[in-house]
Each structure stands twice: as C-alpha cells, then as structure tokens.
Write an enzyme that holds these catalytic residues in place. Structure first.
Site, PDB file in Angstrom:
ATOM      1  N   GLN A   2       5.836   5.687   2.967  1.00  0.00           N
ATOM      2  CA  GLN A   2       7.228   5.354   3.280  1.00  0.00           C
ATOM      3  C   GLN A   2       7.961   6.533   3.908  1.00  0.00           C
ATOM      4  O   GLN A   2       9.177   6.467   4.106  1.00  0.00           O
ATOM      5  CB  GLN A   2       7.971   4.893   2.003  1.00  0.00           C
ATOM      6  CG  GLN A   2       7.400   3.651   1.363  1.00  0.00           C
ATOM      7  CD  GLN A   2       7.641   2.380   2.170  1.00  0.00           C
ATOM      8  OE1 GLN A   2       8.472   2.334   3.077  1.00  0.00           O
ATOM      9  NE2 GLN A   2       6.915   1.323   1.848  1.00  0.00           N
ATOM     10  N   HIS A  32       3.755   3.459  -6.252  1.00  0.00           N
ATOM     11  CA  HIS A  32       3.201   2.169  -5.825  1.00  0.00           C
ATOM     12  C   HIS A  32       1.828   2.030  -6.507  1.00  0.00           C
ATOM     13  O   HIS A  32       1.152   3.042  -6.741  1.00  0.00           O
ATOM     14  CB  HIS A  32       3.032   2.214  -4.300  1.00  0.00           C
ATOM     15  CG  HIS A  32       2.607   0.934  -3.656  1.00  0.00           C
ATOM     16  ND1 HIS A  32       1.312   0.471  -3.720  1.00  0.00           N
ATOM     17  CD2 HIS A  32       3.288   0.032  -2.930  1.00  0.00           C
ATOM     18  CE1 HIS A  32       1.226  -0.665  -3.051  1.00  0.00           C
ATOM     19  NE2 HIS A  32       2.416  -0.962  -2.557  1.00  0.00           N
ATOM     20  N   LYS A  39       2.913   0.250   8.802  1.00  0.00           N
ATOM     21  CA  LYS A  39       4.325   0.491   8.453  1.00  0.00           C
ATOM     22  C   LYS A  39       4.990   1.399   9.486  1.00  0.00           C
ATOM     23  O   LYS A  39       6.175   1.682   9.396  1.00  0.00           O
ATOM     24  CB  LYS A  39       4.427   1.123   7.061  1.00  0.00           C
ATOM     25  CG  LYS A  39       3.951   0.209   5.936  1.00  0.00           C
ATOM     26  CD  LYS A  39       4.155   0.874   4.596  1.00  0.00           C
ATOM     27  CE  LYS A  39       3.315   0.253   3.498  1.00  0.00           C
ATOM     28  NZ  LYS A  39       3.830  -1.012   2.989  1.00  0.00           N
ATOM     29  N   CYS A  82       5.009  -3.992  -5.967  1.00  0.00           N
ATOM     30  CA  CYS A  82       3.783  -3.251  -6.319  1.00  0.00           C
ATOM     31  C   CYS A  82       4.109  -1.964  -7.063  1.00  0.00           C
ATOM     32  O   CYS A  82       3.441  -0.930  -6.864  1.00  0.00           O
ATOM     33  CB  CYS A  82       2.929  -2.949  -5.085  1.00  0.00           C
ATOM     34  SG  CYS A  82       2.371  -4.397  -4.235  1.00  0.00           S
ATOM     35  N   ASP A 120       1.434  10.497  -1.166  1.00  0.00           N
ATOM     36  CA  ASP A 120       1.470   9.142  -0.627  1.00  0.00           C
ATOM     37  C   ASP A 120       2.676   9.086   0.315  1.00  0.00           C
ATOM     38  O   ASP A 120       3.823   8.974  -0.120  1.00  0.00           O
ATOM     39  CB  ASP A 120       1.611   8.139  -1.777  1.00  0.00           C
ATOM     40  CG  ASP A 120       1.803   6.714  -1.270  1.00  0.00           C
ATOM     41  OD1 ASP A 120       1.898   6.522  -0.038  1.00  0.00           O
ATOM     42  OD2 ASP A 120       1.893   5.797  -2.109  1.00  0.00           O
TER      43      ASP A 120
HETATM   44  N1  PLP Z   1       2.258   3.474  -1.111  1.00  0.00           N
HETATM   45  C1  PLP Z   1       3.497   3.058  -0.855  1.00  0.00           C
HETATM   46  C2  PLP Z   1       4.664   3.916  -1.237  1.00  0.00           C
HETATM   47  C3  PLP Z   1       3.701   1.829  -0.230  1.00  0.00           C
HETATM   48  O1  PLP Z   1       4.943   1.400   0.010  1.00  0.00           O
HETATM   49  C4  PLP Z   1       2.567   1.036   0.103  1.00  0.00           C
HETATM   50  C5  PLP Z   1       2.747  -0.295   0.713  1.00  0.00           C
HETATM   51  O2  PLP Z   1       3.717  -0.973   0.457  1.00  0.00           O
HETATM   52  C6  PLP Z   1       1.297   1.539  -0.170  1.00  0.00           C
HETATM   53  C7  PLP Z   1       1.168   2.764  -0.780  1.00  0.00           C
HETATM   54  C8  PLP Z   1       0.051   0.763   0.170  1.00  0.00           C
HETATM   55  O3  PLP Z   1      -0.048   0.586   1.539  1.00  0.00           O
HETATM   56  P1  PLP Z   1      -1.119  -0.460   2.152  1.00  0.00           P
HETATM   57  O4  PLP Z   1      -0.901  -1.752   1.435  1.00  0.00           O
HETATM   58  O5  PLP Z   1      -0.792  -0.502   3.588  1.00  0.00           O
HETATM   59  O6  PLP Z   1      -2.462   0.134   1.882  1.00  0.00           O
END
Ligand code: PLP
Length: 415
Positions: A209, A129, A232, A372, A206
């Site tokens: 998910q 992401h 999430k 993203c 990270d």
């Molecule tokens: N990393 C992953 C795998 C994500 O799916 C997301 C959000 O969609 C993020 C990071 C970023 O999360 P946030 O926008 O809540 O900071």
C-alpha cells in the site's frame, strides 16, 4: 507538467464506461486493485501479438526480444525502488513474495543466518494484512520460533513503546506493513529498522500500500526485504516483486525449485544459480512483468511525489468530511500526520455490507468487510468496516459523491 486527475483519467479506458444504468463510475477501491492505463494494457497485448517466446531459453529472435523486454522491466523496477537490478525477483504477487521469504527461511539449515529455532522471535504487528501474518505464523509453527506483535493504539498507530520489550537479542525477523490497508497509517521505519539491526534481525517490509502511492527507496529505508503487487500500482495482476539485499539473497535458500534456477543438476542433487534466477523457477509471467515495467514508467513520468501530494489533498478532504458527520466513526488516524488514503469507517445503524451495496447502487465502488486483516478488525471491536481508498485518478468530486451516497444511505436505512 501540472498534475490533473481529469487528464490522468483519460489514460484509463475504464473511466469511459458508465455503471449501474448510466451512472459515472466512482472508483474508491484502489486499495484492493487499481485500474490500468491503456499503455499497460497495450504492453501486455503487444507482447502476445508480437514478441511471445519463453525468456532466457530459445536461440531465436523472438526469445531474444522477449528476454530483452523482460530484463528491461527488471531494470526499470530496480531504478523505481532504488535497488540493484539482480536484487529484484519477479513473483506472482505480494502474497507469493512474502511466502517466498518465509518458506525460504524455513528451508535454512543450521549455520545459515536465516535458520530459526525455538527461542527465536518473529515480530509482526496487529495491523498486518493476512498475507504478512499467516506465512510468519506458519514459519513459527514449523521452526518452534515465537510469534510476537506490536499492538495498535486507539489512534491506529503502532505502539512504539513496546520496541524495547519486543525487539531483543532473540528477534530474528521484523515483518511489518509500511502502510495499513485498513487504517491508512504509515508506519515509522527509522526507529524500528535501527532497533532491529542493532540485534541482527532482518526487516521485511510489506509495501503493497505504499509503493503505488509514494516514493519508496529501499536503500534510504535501510530495510532488508520488500514485497509489493503490480496490480495495485496500475500494473497487471499476476505479477509482484520480492526485493532483497544482494548479500542476503546469496544466503537465503530457494523456495520453489525446478527449471531456470539451477547452476548444475545431477540425478541426485542440484546447485543454485545466483539471484535473481535462484528465486524464479519455471517459465515466468512474462507479459505481466513487461506490463509492470510500463506501469512504473507511467507512474514515474507523472512523478511519485506529485501522486503523493494529490492523494494527500484528497485524503485530507475526505477525512474532514467523514469526521464532520456524527454518525460516522473513522478507524485509523484522524490527522494527516503519516497517513495515507485508505479510509475505513463505520456508520451508526448501517451494516457495512448494506452500506457497500447501497453505494454500489449509486455507482460508487468501495470495499466492505475485514479487509484481510481479521485480528485488526477484531481489536477495533467492529464486525467489519467500509473502506474508501484513493488513487491518482480520484477527484474531490469522487469524495463528494461518496458523502452524498452515505447521507442517502442514512436516510434510506432509517426511514
Ligand atoms: N499486504 C497488504 C497491505 C495488502 O493490502 C495486500 C492486498 O490487499 C496484500 C499484502 C496482498 O496482496 P496480493 O493479494 O496482491 O498478493
């Protein structure tokens, strides 16, 4: 207690409303943000109604109550992750957590283990992401370090055959997603963590998910840093977690400076409080933190293994149904081996945005676009995909509604 998504749905007030002129809401966008149970909404409202005061500051009862609730949430989250309580740092979300780690490393002076320079390597993957890619691009640009990455195989997995060439004595940071928000791939940690630690690199996970969907134990995983977002994981927006191993947090310089994060201040200098305070400057997002504490209580009471098992059944069902239609191409693994409930696909002859709009007209919420993860989408050779993402409150009926919606769209756009 047996797991029943219909009973769980009753905890989420949003499912009592209808959508698009009286249709049942089919919410398949939890990968973007999850819905919230009433207990989480109540926790935030109750904080403002009954306990509102700045934590860690005032010498009065409200401040004491607020601080107890706030620190109580830290303890709940530490237990949820198998972490020590002072290793849990509150941020605004995963994006801030990952930026915090990367910026703090960029502040490290020569001699500090996090100091990066030309010749050092930062390893990411092609399935990141943007939140776990761009902060590392920026760190590489600031320090002269080289950014390298795992490629993704046609099946949607990391190409582990690259480990010996990518993880070398120059590798200082390995920053990886645990579960891809596009492909649903759950990445294998053991081999990568072992190779990283053999060369003295730190592993940043990270877990945006994965934390909402499965049991995550930072000690068992053997990782060094972890990030996730509360929103999430049935929690509020505006709160996330940065977890780091205690000895690493001691050495990591701060990111944001200001009130609450200091040990002593003179007109020309300051020294830092120990973690977690060192990384939490300013009055924090108190109601959201307390709401997240209640969210992890809610998930724990249901059981992360039960949630994972339910999502496994739902994902397997939807994957089989999607794969059975010739015009649908699923990106990401076609088997349930190390695969979670983010299912992205294209439908021949229909642009994903048109499909998303058509499904919305049927009361079905999905996400369309590059999610993203632009470099990944480009590598897949598609302009965009449609993504259905499943969670604890979804049902087989939701999967069937999606399939009916896709078939109707195929008729509509081909007539
Ligand atoms: N990393 C992953 C795998 C994500 O799916 C997301 C959000 O969609 C993020 C990071 C970023 O999360 P946030 O926008 O809540 O900071």
């Amino acid at each position: 207690m047996s797991f029943n998504p219909l009973v769980i749905r009753e905890d989420f007030p949003i499912f009592s409303r209808t959508i698009r002129d009286g249709k049942r809401l089919v919410y398949l966008d939890s990968g973007a943000t999850s819905q919230k149970p009433q207990v989480v909404i109540d926790a935030e409202v109750d904080f403002y109604r009954l306990h509102n005061a700045a934590v860690h500051r005032g010498a009065h009862q409200l401040a004491e109550e607020a601080t107890d609730l706030f620190e109580g949430a830290r303890l709940k989250i530490a237990r949820f992750l198998g972490a020590e309580v002072d290793e849990v740092i509150f941020t605004k979300g995963a994006t801030e957590s990952l930026n915090l780690i990367a910026y703090a490393m960029g502040n490290a002076a020569s001699g500090n283990r996090f100091h990066l320079k030309a010749g050092d390597r930062i390893l990411v993957s092609q399935m990141e992401h943007h939140a776990n890619l761009i902060p590392w691009q920026q760190l590489a640009a600031r320090t002269g370090a080289e950014l390298v990455w795992f490629d993704v195989t046609p099946e949607g997995r990391l190409d582990l055959s690259q480990i010996p060439t990518l993880i070398t004595a120059s590798t200082k940071v390995v920053a990886l997603t645990h579960q891809s928000n596009v492909l649903g791939t759950i990445n294998p940690l053991d081999e990568i963590v072992k190779a990283a630690h053999n060369v003295g690199a730190v592993v940043v996970l990270d877990a945006c998910q994965s934390v909402p969907h499965m049991s995550v134990d930072v000690k068992k995983f053997g990782i060094d840093f972890l990030a996730f977002s509360g929103h999430k994981a049935v929690g509020p927006t505006g709160v996330g977690i940065m977890w780091g191993r205690r000895e690493l947090l001691e050495e990591l310089p701060p990111f944001l400076t200001g009130g609450s994060m200091i040990a002593d201040v003179t007109m020309t200098s300051a020294t830092w409080a120990p973690a977690p305070a060192k990384f939490e400057s300013g009055v924090p997002n108190m109601a959201q933190v307390i709401g997240l504490g209640v969210a992890v209580d809610y998930l724990s009471a249901i059981g992360m293994d039960s949630i994972a098992a339910h999502e496994h059944v739902l994902t397997s069902d939807l994957l089989t149904k999607l794969l059975s239609v010739e015009e649908i191409k699923v990106v990401g693994p076609h088997t349930m081996d190390s695969r979670g409930g983010a299912l992205s696909f294209t439908v021949e002859g229909i642009h994903p945005h048109d499909l998303g709009q058509f499904l919305d007209s049927q009361g079905i919420a999905v996400r369309t676009g590059h999610h993203c993860a632009w470099p990944l989408t480009r590598s897949l050779g598609v302009p965009a995909t449609t993504r259905a993402s499943l969670y604890l409150y979804n049902t087989i009926e939701d999967n069937d509604a999606l399939m009916t919606g896709i078939h109707s769209a195929m008729k509509y756009f081909r007539q």
